[in-house]
Design an enzyme around this catalytic site. Structure first.
Site, mmCIF file in Angstrom:
data_model
loop_
_atom_site.group_PDB
_atom_site.id
_atom_site.type_symbol
_atom_site.label_atom_id
_atom_site.label_comp_id
_atom_site.label_asym_id
_atom_site.label_seq_id
_atom_site.Cartn_x
_atom_site.Cartn_y
_atom_site.Cartn_z
ATOM 1 N N ARG A 93 4.613 -7.875 -1.799
ATOM 2 C CA ARG A 93 4.863 -6.562 -1.222
ATOM 3 C C ARG A 93 4.048 -6.327 0.047
ATOM 4 N NH1 ARG A 93 3.949 -0.869 -4.510
ATOM 5 N NH2 ARG A 93 3.521 0.403 -2.698
ATOM 6 N N HIS A 148 -4.086 -1.599 -7.088
ATOM 7 C CA HIS A 148 -2.885 -1.242 -7.833
ATOM 8 C C HIS A 148 -2.989 -1.535 -9.334
ATOM 9 C CE1 HIS A 148 1.337 -0.368 -8.491
ATOM 10 N NE2 HIS A 148 1.538 -0.163 -7.204
ATOM 11 N N ARG A 195 8.710 5.769 9.283
ATOM 12 C CA ARG A 195 7.688 5.139 8.433
ATOM 13 C C ARG A 195 7.984 3.665 8.155
ATOM 14 N NH1 ARG A 195 6.707 7.405 3.257
ATOM 15 N NH2 ARG A 195 4.458 7.615 3.308
ATOM 16 N N GLU A 213 -1.222 6.168 9.206
ATOM 17 C CA GLU A 213 -1.053 7.252 8.233
ATOM 18 C C GLU A 213 -2.151 7.086 7.193
ATOM 19 O OE1 GLU A 213 2.831 7.286 6.326
ATOM 20 O OE2 GLU A 213 2.130 8.576 4.694
ATOM 21 N N GLU A 250 11.739 3.096 -1.503
ATOM 22 C CA GLU A 250 11.647 3.731 -2.827
ATOM 23 C C GLU A 250 12.883 4.569 -3.142
ATOM 24 O OE1 GLU A 250 7.778 5.750 -2.776
ATOM 25 O OE2 GLU A 250 6.887 3.909 -3.562
ATOM 26 N N GLU A 298 -4.538 10.524 -4.217
ATOM 27 C CA GLU A 298 -3.637 9.978 -5.233
ATOM 28 C C GLU A 298 -4.294 8.844 -6.015
ATOM 29 O OE1 GLU A 298 0.042 8.537 -3.584
ATOM 30 O OE2 GLU A 298 0.741 7.762 -5.505
ATOM 31 N N GLU A 337 4.279 16.752 -4.125
ATOM 32 C CA GLU A 337 4.138 15.393 -4.648
ATOM 33 C C GLU A 337 2.723 14.892 -4.353
ATOM 34 O OE1 GLU A 337 7.527 12.976 -4.090
ATOM 35 O OE2 GLU A 337 6.505 11.116 -4.673
ATOM 36 N N LYS A 373 1.064 3.038 7.051
ATOM 37 C CA LYS A 373 -0.090 3.348 6.196
ATOM 38 C C LYS A 373 -1.246 2.434 6.582
ATOM 39 C CE LYS A 373 2.389 5.230 2.225
ATOM 40 N NZ LYS A 373 2.625 5.240 0.769
ATOM 41 N N ASP A 378 -0.643 0.521 -0.427
ATOM 42 C CA ASP A 378 -0.417 1.941 -0.639
ATOM 43 C C ASP A 378 -1.701 2.726 -0.881
ATOM 44 O OD1 ASP A 378 0.777 4.331 -1.039
ATOM 45 O OD2 ASP A 378 1.779 3.843 -2.909
HETATM 46 O O1 GCW Z 1 2.020 6.302 -2.668
HETATM 47 C C1 GCW Z 1 3.370 6.408 -2.966
HETATM 48 C C2 GCW Z 1 3.442 7.627 -3.792
HETATM 49 C C3 GCW Z 1 4.736 8.368 -3.670
HETATM 50 C C4 GCW Z 1 4.994 8.606 -2.197
HETATM 51 C C5 GCW Z 1 5.104 7.261 -1.501
HETATM 52 C C6 GCW Z 1 5.291 7.382 -0.009
HETATM 53 C C7 GCW Z 1 6.036 10.488 -1.168
HETATM 54 O O2 GCW Z 1 3.183 7.278 -5.124
HETATM 55 O O3 GCW Z 1 4.603 9.579 -4.369
HETATM 56 O O4 GCW Z 1 6.153 9.367 -1.986
HETATM 57 O O5 GCW Z 1 3.926 6.526 -1.698
HETATM 58 O O6 GCW Z 1 4.296 7.315 0.697
HETATM 59 O O7 GCW Z 1 6.401 7.543 0.444
#
Ligand code: GCW
Length: 676
Positions: free
Chosen positions: A317, A488, A306, A368, A262, A374, A139, A341, A346
């Site tokens: 968010r 985003h 996490r 993290e 998610e 990505e 992924e 994170k 994200d």
């Molecule tokens: O950034 C998003 C990604 C997902 C990822 C998720 C996460 C593994 O688009 O692909 O899933 O975060 O960090 O859990």
């Protein structure tokens, strides 16, 4: 065999071994004809020290080296002494000796002299997270398939071994072998046997393995009716599972868990909270660990839980993780670490630091980072992430109570392509992660310099301009993708390329760019001030006071915290609209300059790597235009303002870009031939 045929065969052999495919990464050393003189002191039997000894024997070109194991400390600090050419590496851990050995080799490669020195890690756990699935897909992987898992077969353990060596060379000492979107079957007996084989291969490199787990595993493969963490049968199931794991892998590191995020299952499915879930797993791991024999220094198991959670109902968010985790502060077992994170949304090209880092007081946290790109151009764009991580560590040192972390994680960019990372230039981020996790005070400049010298050449005519390229690259990406705090606004699904308009029917609002940029006739940006979502209140006062005021908020985060009129006056006197246009243009000019500089590097780089990387730099420059035109033309519909006179005419039309659709999934790199 006739002579001509033999000569041809020999020539072919030579050219094959010379073919440069980037597989050697930064470890480009010629083997010694005669092994170097290496001895050990105080070492009984140690697979890790054997690795260190063998590496030096094969590649060290200097005088005698003594690897001396002494002292009781459990951290991997090592010292190097040089007594007239006799070098002593001293450490109280076996891993410390290994890192000392790799440091000697690095100094040799970069052409430095070995001086007396001592080097201590900032974090004791420096861990890669692989988002690899048991069917071999990765992924957000942009460098091929998994090196660990193959559909219907076992990984190539020779490659896994090479991976271990590469990680150890930069101080990485642990790895999570599978995706946080975890499949329950990862814990079945067959997969655990495969995991054991991988662990056995990585152990000589001082690397311990971890797994991501799916919270519903007891239901899915255990046949239970529930996965409620307070249910006795569930607890028993995990206890047994952990016992099974530790029998196979006595130094197993523990679990990484994405729960109630998610769509992944978690304790909240049963009315429990994150602490209930994490603590149950932490206890099960402890029991499994204590029931088996292991080497004296083996660290106790941990659960990395996490904090990447957000719900479609919340108004912002960015505030969700804090809201969910702060009430639980102090309720976690001491072998649970909350993995957060770096930013609150994200892994965007630029985010402020996540407020959780300043707030959790009684619960350890670990950052993290995302090494795989990505949101920063996949394995195509050069974006040196050390600059981003440095910004994170600087903010922490400036404003957080806890100034350093005992654990640091990075989502890996490793796949089975020959060059490991999808391109030569993006290898730098794997290297940089290791170096920074080891030493959070190292400068990106130093990392760039070392890496370029080791990976390409020590020639100044190459190292100096390319260091500049790396140093500028992250800010360039921010400028041409999401400047001034925008975030985003990328394409839905695969996330490659701009789509500030992306608005599919039925999607959660917090998956849509409009939720974040909020462009309207008045202006643009997300109001997170006390007049808006109040997310600013999650920051310590010193940062709150800066972020909450439009004139004091750093302009690089302006639209993250404020909804600002198009006519807002920036510090340099421009309107916001003008600044937005000029910033996008600046990014494009930088990306074009990178491609030009690379062209001038031809004399210093082997033909294969030169040509391969050229394609990427050229594509990056095109993508910069794509991003700039898409975003400016789209936002212009709201600002109603003209591009400033000094801005070049767009290359694309907004309506064409809005019709464009890149048909790829979340496991593949954007194919050049399909890009606009
Ligand atoms: O950034 C998003 C990604 C997902 C990822 C998720 C996460 C593994 O688009 O692909 O899933 O975060 O960090 O859990």
């Amino acid at each position: 065999m006739n002579k001509l045929y033999l000569t041809l065969l020999l020539l072919l052999g030579v050219s094959l071994t010379k073919a440069e495919d980037g597989h050697s990464l930064w470890l480009r050393m010629s083997k010694n004809d005669v092994p170097a003189n290496v001895r050990t002191q105080g070492v009984k039997k140690s697979v890790v020290v054997t690795t260190a000894t063998n590496e030096l024997k094969q590649y060290w070109k200097g005088g005698q080296v003594i690897l001396s194991l002494t002292g009781k400390s459990t951290d991997d600090t090592y010292s190097i002494g040089n007594d007239n050419g006799v070098i002593t590496v001293t450490s109280s851990t076996e891993n410390g000796l290994l890192y000392g050995a790799y440091t000697l080799l690095r100094l040799q490669q970069t052409g430095e002299t070995v001086k007396t020195m001592s080097d201590s890690p900032t974090s004791s756990l420096r861990i890669l997270n692989h988002w690899d699935n048991p069917n071999g897909t990765v992924e957000r992987g942009f460098s091929g398939k998994s090196i660990f898992w193959k559909e219907g077969g076992m990984a190539d353990l020779e490659i896994v071994k090479e991976y271990g060596r590469v990680c150890a060379s930069v101080g990485i000492n642990a790895t999570v072998l599978n995706n946080v979107n975890a499949k329950p079957l990862m814990l079945d007996a067959k997969k655990l046997t495969e995991t054991k084989r991988i662990a056995d291969v990585l152990r000589p490199y001082g690397i311990r393995v971890f797994l991501s787990i799916n919270f519903a595993t007891p239901k899915v493969i255990g046949g239970l009716e529930t996965a409620d963490p307070l249910d006795k049968k569930v607890v028993e199931w995990w206890n047994k599972k952990c016992a099974e794991i530790y029998k196979k892998i006595p130094d197993f590191g523990g679990f990484l868990v994405k729960a109630n995020s998610e769509g992944e299952p978690g304790p909240m499915d049963y009315g429990r909270n994150h602490a209930d879930g994490a603590n149950m797993l932490a206890d099960a791991l402890n029991k499994g660990f204590e029931a088996v024999k292991h080497a004296a220094n083996t660290p106790k198991p941990i659960v990395m839980w996490r904090a990447f959670v957000y719900s479609p109902k919340g108004m912002d968010r960015a505030s969700q993780a804090y809201d969910e985790f702060m009430p639980l502060d102090g309720q976690f077992r001491d072998n649970v670490i909350i993995q957060v994170k770096n930013g609150p949304i994200d892994f965007q090209p630029r985010e402020p630091v996540s407020p959780l880092f300043f707030s959790l007081e009684k619960t350890p946290v670990m950052p993290e980072f995302q090494i795989t790109q990505e949101y920063t151009g996949e394995s195509i764009h050069t974006c040196f992430l050390a600059s981003m991580w440095k910004e994170f560590f600087d903010t922490i040192k400036g404003y957080a109570r806890v100034k350093k972390y005992d654990a640091v994680a990075g989502v890996a960019n490793v796949g089975d392509m020959r060059n490991w990372c999808g391109s030569d230039m993006t290898q730098v981020n794997w290297y940089a992660f290791g170096r920074m996790a080891w030493n959070d005070a190292i400068t990106p400049q130093q990392i760039a310099d070392e890496w370029l010298k080791m990976t390409y050449t020590t020639d100044k005519a190459f190292v100096e301009p390319m260091t500049d390229v790396l140093m500028e690259s992250r800010e360039a990406v921010v400028r041409y993708m999401m400047p001034l705090g925008l975030h985003h606004i990328f394409a839905g699904g695969h996330h490659y390329g701009p789509e500030p308009w992306c608005d599919p029917k039925g999607w959660r609002e917090d998956w849509k760019p409009k939720y974040y940029h909020k462009a309207d006739k008045m202006g643009i940006g997300f109001d997170r001030t006390m007049n808006g979502s109040q997310n600013v209140r999650q920051y310590p006062d010193a940062l709150f006071n800066i972020y909450n005021k439009v004139d004091e908020c750093p302009e690089q985060l302006l639209l993250w915290f404020h909804h600002v009129p198009w006519t807002h006056k920036m510090h340099n006197g421009e309107t916001l609209w003008e600044a937005l246009c000029h910033t996008y243009d600046h990014g494009v000019r930088q990306a074009e300059a990178f491609a030009r500089i690379w062209n001038q590097m031809k004399p210093y780089v082997d033909a294969e790597r030169y040509e391969a990387q050229k394609l990427n730099f050229d594509r990056q420059a095109k993508d910069a235009w794509w991003w700039r035109d898409a975003c400016l033309l789209y936002f212009q519909q709201f600002s109603g303002m003209k591009l400033p006179l000094d801005c070049p005419v767009p290359k694309y039309k907004c309506e064409d870009l809005q019709k464009y659709n890149l048909p790829i999934d979340n496991y593949t790199r954007a194919p050049f031939e399909k890009l606009p």
